[in-house]
Design an enzyme around this catalytic site. Structure first.
Site, PDB file in Angstrom:
ATOM      1  N   LYS A 137       0.531  -0.811  -0.102  1.00  0.00           N
ATOM      2  CA  LYS A 137      -0.144   0.235   0.219  1.00  0.00           C
ATOM      3  C   LYS A 137       0.629   1.542  -0.060  1.00  0.00           C
ATOM      4  CE  LYS A 137      -1.638  -1.726   3.802  1.00  0.00           C
ATOM      5  NZ  LYS A 137      -0.852  -2.622   3.740  1.00  0.00           N
ATOM      6  N   LYS A 159       2.297   1.983  11.774  1.00  0.00           N
ATOM      7  CA  LYS A 159       3.522   1.721  11.386  1.00  0.00           C
ATOM      8  C   LYS A 159       4.837   2.939  11.071  1.00  0.00           C
ATOM      9  CE  LYS A 159       3.649  -1.621   8.396  1.00  0.00           C
ATOM     10  NZ  LYS A 159       4.634  -2.438   6.682  1.00  0.00           N
ATOM     11  N   ASP A 215      -5.748  -4.376   6.574  1.00  0.00           N
ATOM     12  CA  ASP A 215      -7.606  -5.186   6.607  1.00  0.00           C
ATOM     13  C   ASP A 215      -7.998  -3.899   7.175  1.00  0.00           C
ATOM     14  OD1 ASP A 215      -9.560  -6.996   6.435  1.00  0.00           O
ATOM     15  OD2 ASP A 215      -8.985  -8.280   7.016  1.00  0.00           O
TER      16      ASP A 215
HETATM   17  P1  ADP Z   1       2.239  -1.922   2.728  1.00  0.00           P
HETATM   18  O1  ADP Z   1       2.628  -0.646   3.170  1.00  0.00           O
HETATM   19  O2  ADP Z   1       1.443  -2.352   2.293  1.00  0.00           O
HETATM   20  O3  ADP Z   1       2.225  -2.350   4.987  1.00  0.00           O
HETATM   21  P2  ADP Z   1       4.299  -1.886   1.950  1.00  0.00           P
HETATM   22  O4  ADP Z   1       4.792  -1.017   0.984  1.00  0.00           O
HETATM   23  O5  ADP Z   1       5.683  -0.913   2.987  1.00  0.00           O
HETATM   24  O6  ADP Z   1       3.477  -2.876   2.431  1.00  0.00           O
HETATM   25  O7  ADP Z   1       5.489  -3.003   1.254  1.00  0.00           O
HETATM   26  C1  ADP Z   1       6.043  -3.739   2.042  1.00  0.00           C
HETATM   27  C2  ADP Z   1       7.463  -4.786   1.230  1.00  0.00           C
HETATM   28  O8  ADP Z   1       7.533  -4.571  -0.332  1.00  0.00           O
HETATM   29  C3  ADP Z   1       8.067  -3.077   1.442  1.00  0.00           C
HETATM   30  O9  ADP Z   1       9.568  -3.687   1.064  1.00  0.00           O
HETATM   31  C4  ADP Z   1       7.906  -2.936  -0.594  1.00  0.00           C
HETATM   32  O10 ADP Z   1       9.483  -2.678  -0.916  1.00  0.00           O
HETATM   33  C5  ADP Z   1       7.971  -4.299  -0.947  1.00  0.00           C
HETATM   34  N1  ADP Z   1       6.697  -3.814  -1.816  1.00  0.00           N
HETATM   35  C6  ADP Z   1       5.851  -2.994  -2.969  1.00  0.00           C
HETATM   36  N2  ADP Z   1       5.704  -3.813  -4.292  1.00  0.00           N
HETATM   37  C7  ADP Z   1       6.528  -4.494  -4.706  1.00  0.00           C
HETATM   38  C8  ADP Z   1       6.953  -5.046  -5.689  1.00  0.00           C
HETATM   39  N3  ADP Z   1       6.342  -5.150  -6.370  1.00  0.00           N
HETATM   40  N4  ADP Z   1       7.727  -5.756  -5.781  1.00  0.00           N
HETATM   41  C9  ADP Z   1       8.745  -5.839  -5.083  1.00  0.00           C
HETATM   42  N5  ADP Z   1       8.523  -5.889  -4.153  1.00  0.00           N
HETATM   43  C10 ADP Z   1       7.541  -5.446  -3.347  1.00  0.00           C
HETATM   44 MG    MG Z   2       2.195   0.735   4.819  1.00  0.00          MG
END
Ligand code: ADP
Ligand code: MG
Length: 322
Positions: A47, A73, A160
């Site tokens: 996200k 976070k 979620d």
């Molecule tokens: P969220 O905000 O949903 O918790 P994040 O945006 O922090 O998730 O992403 C979680 C991890 O996944 C991060 O280390 C990010 O760099 C990695 N990530 C996100 N999208 C991709 C992608 N398309 N390919 C590889 N790594 C990704």
């Molecule tokens: Mg996040």
């Protein structure tokens, strides 16, 4: 009551300048925000990565953007600013909840591409409510007049939808955008988010803009879900090592692409999503799939892959068979 920054001494000489100069202009006229978007999805699905890069893409299209991280976070805007900015809740606590003592530069930081960044922060662990935090954040931003300064405000929301509190950003949004992969858990979360959008749309002018598939080269399960719960698929991004690295480096893909032009193709994914959003898509009011139906729909797909276009993710199989 809002304040005038002219009484304040400019403080920050660093690269992440506070943005109060743009927030308080004498005789400023308050304009309508074009669009407020809430980005939802299972924890860790991408996200914040999508949000920051879509924010930069929107900014590149000439829009003034505020991204509000609504995850305890508080790392939503990390790749925009390169550091963990102070949260609104921490700042309010340090001022004993005296709103009149908070200045825009305390809580709004300018990130890459001119995107303004706010982190709401989290409620005390195990006590308090995420919805309250989001409410306080919006209240403070309105108090500072910052809520009315942007073309697009993007809320990046915790995982979620587990309770009404986490659905709070939907109260302020025109559009919800769901990030999912091609697996059971994220689609299950997507379905609950869809249910929340349907519920909120009864009392708010809220639409679901659609899904963004992330970290997956396959989209067969996503498509199966969308057959059952129709909604647009705006984009599907594969697992890309440079995206993972961008988090480690604390940079958006756009910033990385300045030095590594080979990464520019990744930016195109985000620009495509931004352009679709700027077209103010009709979106949908979704009709979520009942839980049991969703379980059987997805597990049937895993167990009888020949009936579908492709194969499900076998890592998910154990969970689905239980
Ligand atoms: P969220 O905000 O949903 O918790 P994040 O945006 O922090 O998730 O992403 C979680 C991890 O996944 C991060 O280390 C990010 O760099 C990695 N990530 C996100 N999208 C991709 C992608 N398309 N390919 C590889 N790594 C990704
Ligand atoms: Mg996040």
């Amino acid at each position: 009551m809002s304040k005038c920054p002219c009484k304040k001494v400019e403080a920050c000489m660093g690269s992440h300048l506070p943005v109060y100069s743009t927030l308080y202009r004498h005789n400023q006229s308050i304009k309508e925000i074009i669009m407020k978007i809430a980005v939802y999805g299972k924890g860790g699905i991408g996200k914040s990565t999508c949000s920051t890069n879509i924010s930069v893409a929107l900014s590149l299209r000439g829009k003034k953007i505020l991204q509000i991280g609504c995850d305890p976070k508080h790392d939503s805007t990390f790749t925009l600013t390169g550091f963990l900015i102070p949260t609104i809740i921490d700042t309010l606590q340090s001022k004993d909840y005296h709103y009149e003592d908070v200045w825009p530069e305390d809580v709004i930081y300018q990130g890459y591409g001119g995107v303004d960044c706010v982190e709401a922060g989290g409620p005390p662990a195990g006590a308090g409510c995420g919805g309250y935090v989001v409410g306080e954040t919006v209240k403070l931003l309105k108090e500072l007049n910052a809520f009315y300064e942007y073309d697009v405000i993007l809320f990046d929301v915790l995982g979620d939808v587990v309770c009404g509190g986490f659905a709070a950003p939907l109260n302020y949004a025109d559009y919800c955008l769901i990030v999912t992969d091609n697996g059971f858990d994220a689609l299950f979360a997507a379905n609950r988010i869809a249910a929340s959008v349907r519920e909120k749309s009864r009392t708010h002018p809220l639409r679901l803009a659609g899904l963004v598939g992330n970290r997956t080269s396959k989209r067969d399960l996503i498509e199966k879900y969308v057959e059952a719960c129709p909604m647009p698929i705006l984009e599907v991004l594969p697992l890309i090592e440079d995206i993972r690295v961008s988090r480690v480096k604390g940079k958006t893909l756009f910033e990385m692409a300045e030095l590594e032009p080979s990464i520019a193709y990744v930016c195109e994914f985000y620009l495509n999503i931004a352009d679709q959003l700027l077209c103010e898509p009709e979106g949908v009011v979704p009709r979520e799939v009942p839980d049991r139906e969703l379980f059987s729909l997805l597990s049937e797909f895993y167990l009888n892959p020949d009936q579908g276009e492709g194969t499900g993710n076998l890592e998910e199989l154990d969970f689905v068979m239980v």
